[in-house]
Design a protein around this motif. Structure first.
Motif, PDB file in Angstrom:
ATOM      1  N   ALA A 161       0.823  -1.203   0.000  1.00 47.23           N
ATOM      2  CA  ALA A 161       0.000   0.000   0.000  1.00 47.23           C
ATOM      3  C   ALA A 161       0.863   1.262   0.000  1.00 47.23           C
ATOM      4  O   ALA A 161       0.575   2.228  -0.719  1.00 47.23           O
ATOM      5  CB  ALA A 161      -0.927  -0.014   1.213  1.00 47.23           C
ATOM      6  N   LEU A 162       1.939   1.264   0.787  1.00 48.19           N
ATOM      7  CA  LEU A 162       2.815   2.430   0.823  1.00 48.19           C
ATOM      8  C   LEU A 162       3.528   2.639  -0.511  1.00 48.19           C
ATOM      9  O   LEU A 162       3.708   3.774  -0.967  1.00 48.19           O
ATOM     10  CB  LEU A 162       3.828   2.279   1.958  1.00 48.19           C
ATOM     11  N   GLY A 163       3.941   1.551  -1.143  1.00 51.37           N
ATOM     12  CA  GLY A 163       4.566   1.673  -2.457  1.00 51.37           C
ATOM     13  C   GLY A 163       3.614   2.251  -3.485  1.00 51.37           C
ATOM     14  O   GLY A 163       3.987   3.081  -4.320  1.00 51.37           O
ATOM     15  N   ILE A 164       2.353   1.830  -3.440  1.00 51.93           N
ATOM     16  CA  ILE A 164       1.342   2.348  -4.366  1.00 51.93           C
ATOM     17  C   ILE A 164       1.139   3.844  -4.145  1.00 51.93           C
ATOM     18  O   ILE A 164       1.052   4.628  -5.099  1.00 51.93           O
ATOM     19  CB  ILE A 164       0.015   1.589  -4.181  1.00 51.93           C
ATOM     20  N   LEU A 165       1.055   4.264  -2.889  1.00 51.01           N
ATOM     21  CA  LEU A 165       0.865   5.681  -2.591  1.00 51.01           C
ATOM     22  C   LEU A 165       2.034   6.515  -3.100  1.00 51.01           C
ATOM     23  O   LEU A 165       1.849   7.627  -3.614  1.00 51.01           O
ATOM     24  CB  LEU A 165       0.684   5.870  -1.088  1.00 51.01           C
ATOM     25  N   ALA A 166       3.237   5.988  -2.959  1.00 54.02           N
ATOM     26  CA  ALA A 166       4.405   6.704  -3.473  1.00 54.02           C
ATOM     27  C   ALA A 166       4.316   6.855  -4.986  1.00 54.02           C
ATOM     28  O   ALA A 166       4.608   7.923  -5.538  1.00 54.02           O
ATOM     29  CB  ALA A 166       5.672   5.956  -3.085  1.00 54.02           C
ATOM     30  N   ALA A 167       3.909   5.792  -5.679  1.00 53.06           N
ATOM     31  CA  ALA A 167       3.791   5.847  -7.130  1.00 53.06           C
ATOM     32  C   ALA A 167       2.696   6.822  -7.552  1.00 53.06           C
ATOM     33  O   ALA A 167       2.846   7.561  -8.534  1.00 53.06           O
ATOM     34  CB  ALA A 167       3.507   4.451  -7.681  1.00 53.06           C
ATOM     35  N   ILE A 168       1.573   6.851  -6.829  1.00 52.27           N
ATOM     36  CA  ILE A 168       0.486   7.785  -7.142  1.00 52.27           C
ATOM     37  C   ILE A 168       0.963   9.224  -7.001  1.00 52.27           C
ATOM     38  O   ILE A 168       0.747  10.078  -7.867  1.00 52.27           O
ATOM     39  CB  ILE A 168      -0.725   7.525  -6.230  1.00 52.27           C
ATOM     40  N   SER A 169       1.610   9.519  -5.875  1.00 53.58           N
ATOM     41  CA  SER A 169       2.092  10.875  -5.645  1.00 53.58           C
ATOM     42  C   SER A 169       3.092  11.297  -6.703  1.00 53.58           C
ATOM     43  O   SER A 169       3.073  12.432  -7.194  1.00 53.58           O
ATOM     44  CB  SER A 169       2.720  10.961  -4.253  1.00 53.58           C
ATOM     45  N   SER A 170       3.966  10.383  -7.093  1.00 52.74           N
ATOM     46  CA  SER A 170       4.970  10.678  -8.106  1.00 52.74           C
ATOM     47  C   SER A 170       4.316  10.957  -9.454  1.00 52.74           C
ATOM     48  O   SER A 170       4.620  11.947 -10.120  1.00 52.74           O
ATOM     49  CB  SER A 170       5.950   9.504  -8.227  1.00 52.74           C
ATOM     50  N   ALA A 171       3.376  10.092  -9.850  1.00 54.87           N
ATOM     51  CA  ALA A 171       2.726  10.261 -11.154  1.00 54.87           C
ATOM     52  C   ALA A 171       1.871  11.515 -11.202  1.00 54.87           C
ATOM     53  O   ALA A 171       1.776  12.177 -12.241  1.00 54.87           O
ATOM     54  CB  ALA A 171       1.873   9.028 -11.459  1.00 54.87           C
ATOM     55  N   ALA A 172       1.235  11.874 -10.087  1.00 48.08           N
ATOM     56  CA  ALA A 172       0.339  13.033 -10.075  1.00 48.08           C
ATOM     57  C   ALA A 172       1.091  14.334 -10.314  1.00 48.08           C
ATOM     58  O   ALA A 172       0.507  15.314 -10.784  1.00 48.08           O
ATOM     59  CB  ALA A 172      -0.401  13.100  -8.740  1.00 48.08           C
ATOM     60  N   ARG A 173       2.372  14.375 -10.034  1.00 47.13           N
ATOM     61  CA  ARG A 173       3.149  15.605 -10.191  1.00 47.13           C
ATOM     62  C   ARG A 173       3.300  16.015 -11.656  1.00 47.13           C
ATOM     63  O   ARG A 173       3.476  17.205 -11.945  1.00 47.13           O
ATOM     64  CB  ARG A 173       4.523  15.446  -9.559  1.00 47.13           C
ATOM     65  N   THR A 174       3.245  15.063 -12.550  1.00 46.23           N
ATOM     66  CA  THR A 174       3.473  15.379 -13.969  1.00 46.23           C
ATOM     67  C   THR A 174       2.255  15.090 -14.836  1.00 46.23           C
ATOM     68  O   THR A 174       2.298  15.305 -16.042  1.00 46.23           O
ATOM     69  CB  THR A 174       4.669  14.563 -14.498  1.00 46.23           C
TER      70      THR A 174
END
Length: 438
Positions: A168-181
């Motif tokens: 779950a934490l890995g998914i949240l990190a990926a979401i936050s990263s993708a949302a920036r661009t």
């Protein structure tokens, strides 16, 4: 395990972003890559767990070659720590990267036992090496992340928060990263998905025994993302989940949060509205309200559920909000309300009738069974209470379902005056042994 083992979230985030949702998926992909390269080294799920827990911090030479081929980067960028070398022998670039990773890990990472307490900034740092490496377009990434989050929530119900939390934490990190661009429309979808994931992370942290600030952090992150995504219903749902996470000794805060979920400038769908009303009933019982008042609010919850559309299919974390809230769940949670209101016999009757149906996941059966045992203890049935508690303990012990174990400790305290009874003594002994082992 090393005395100061630190979970390797770099590796967790990198594997999740590449589509290996579980440790089993990753082990299978590793073995496939090893065969492709004609490497002899193979790994098991246990080895993946050792890497991700920080128990094993530096792979052997063959494993390093396979990992570098899988991820396209040095293993130091995956969070592995090279064994200490004599002064002057470390390579410059790799040593600098390792030191930066260690500094950020010390800055952002705290531990409660084996439970990570990570904020979003820390998670984003740990996925920096994996950014831009997902296959396919942004829309495919969104679909992948949604599926991965559903898998993590399903794993929690089956095997517990300690297994589901890293994913779950890995998914949240990926979401936050993708949302920036991402462009505006996709960004809103990513943030809406992130709100679901952050709420799940709050629950997993709480059930795993993390300190209250870690749970509160993810609730606040879920509310922020829901607001940015324009998802008012999700914002209200987070209030409900905050009410559920409030300790029973703070019943007024629980009541305020549950009421805010149903009366604020938003509209909850019928199913989560019914759940929020049930939570209000429990909070009222804890504040000393009469059984009639508790029953009236529970009637409102049943009326709300009467207006709900039939579930669209199997309930998922990312599906219609509150789709998992069924009549059976409302009835069993009503039994909890009656237990809190001092109506133990009524609670025992409802638990006994509806817990045996087999419709609940192991985590829920463990928690409701623990509540049932407490109601039996209050009703003056210590042997039956001990038997129900043992059944619950058998479900909760291996997966370490935290809320169920907390309720079992409450039952054990209630049964202390009956410790001469063999069934009671055996239950309390088994629970004590589990606490010592953990």
């Amino acid at each position: 395990m090393p005395e100061h083992a630190v979970a390797n979230w770099c590796l967790v985030a990198a594997r999740v972003e590449r589509g290996w949702h579980t440790q089993e998926d990753f082990a299978a992909a590793y073995d496939e890559k090893a065969r492709e390269r004609r490497e002899q080294a193979r790994i098991s799920v246990r080895q993946v767990r050792r890497w991700e827990s920080g128990e094993s911090t530096w792979p052997n030479r063959d494993a390093r070659r396979v990992l570098q081929a899988m991820f396209g980067c040095p293993v130091e960028d995956l969070g592995f720590r090279r064994p200490a070398r004599p002064a002057g022998r470390a390579s410059g670039a790799s040593r600098r990267q390792l030191e930066e990773c260690d500094v950020d890990r010390r800055t952002f990472l705290g531990l409660a036992g084996a439970v990570p307490m990570l904020d979003l900034e820390a998670l984003e740092h740990l996925t920096a090496a994996a950014r831009g490496t997902h296959r396919g377009g942004e829309r495919e990434l969104l679909t992948h992340l949604r599926r991965a989050l559903d898998d993590a929530a399903r794993a929690d119900g089956l095997v517990g928060p300690h297994e589901a939390l890293p994913t779950a934490l890995g998914i949240l990190a990926a979401i936050s990263s993708a949302a920036r661009t991402a462009h505006d429309d996709l960004r809103r979808e990513l943030l809406a998905l992130g709100a679901r994931g952050a709420e799940l992370a709050a629950w997993l942290n709480r059930d795993a025994g993390a300190p209250a600030p870690a749970v509160a952090y993810w609730h606040h992150q879920a509310a922020e993302w829901a607001t940015l995504a324009g998802d008012e219903a999700m914002h209200a749902y987070v209030l409900l989940r905050q009410a559920q996470a409030t300790d029973r000794t703070d019943a007024l805060r629980m009541l305020d949060l549950a009421r805010a979920a149903t009366t604020g400038p938003w509209t909850l769908p019928a199913r989560p509205r019914a759940e929020a009303l049930q939570q209000q009933a429990r909070a009222l019982a804890l504040t000393g309200a009469g059984a009639d008042q508790v029953a009236r609010v529970l009637d409102q919850a049943h009326a709300a559920l009467d207006r709900a559309a039939p579930p669209s299919g199997a309930a998922t974390c990312t599906g219609p909000l509150g789709d998992a809230y069924t009549r059976k769940r409302l009835i069993v949670q009503s039994a909890i309300c009656y237990r809190e209101a001092g109506q133990s016999a009524r609670a025992v009757s409802l638990f006994g009738e509806h817990l045996a149906t087999g419709v609940f996941a192991p985590r829920d059966r463990a928690f409701f069974g623990a509540q049932y045992s407490g109601a039996l203890a209050s009703a003056g049935e210590p042997d039956m209470a001990a038997a129900a508690a043992m059944d619950s303990l058998s479900l909760a012990a291996g997966a370490r379902f935290g809320q169920a174990l907390a309720e079992l400790r409450r039952t054990a305290a209630d049964l202390a005056p009956h410790d001469r009874r063999p069934a009671v003594r055996e239950f309390r002994r088994r629970l004590g042994e589990l606490a010592t082992a953990v």
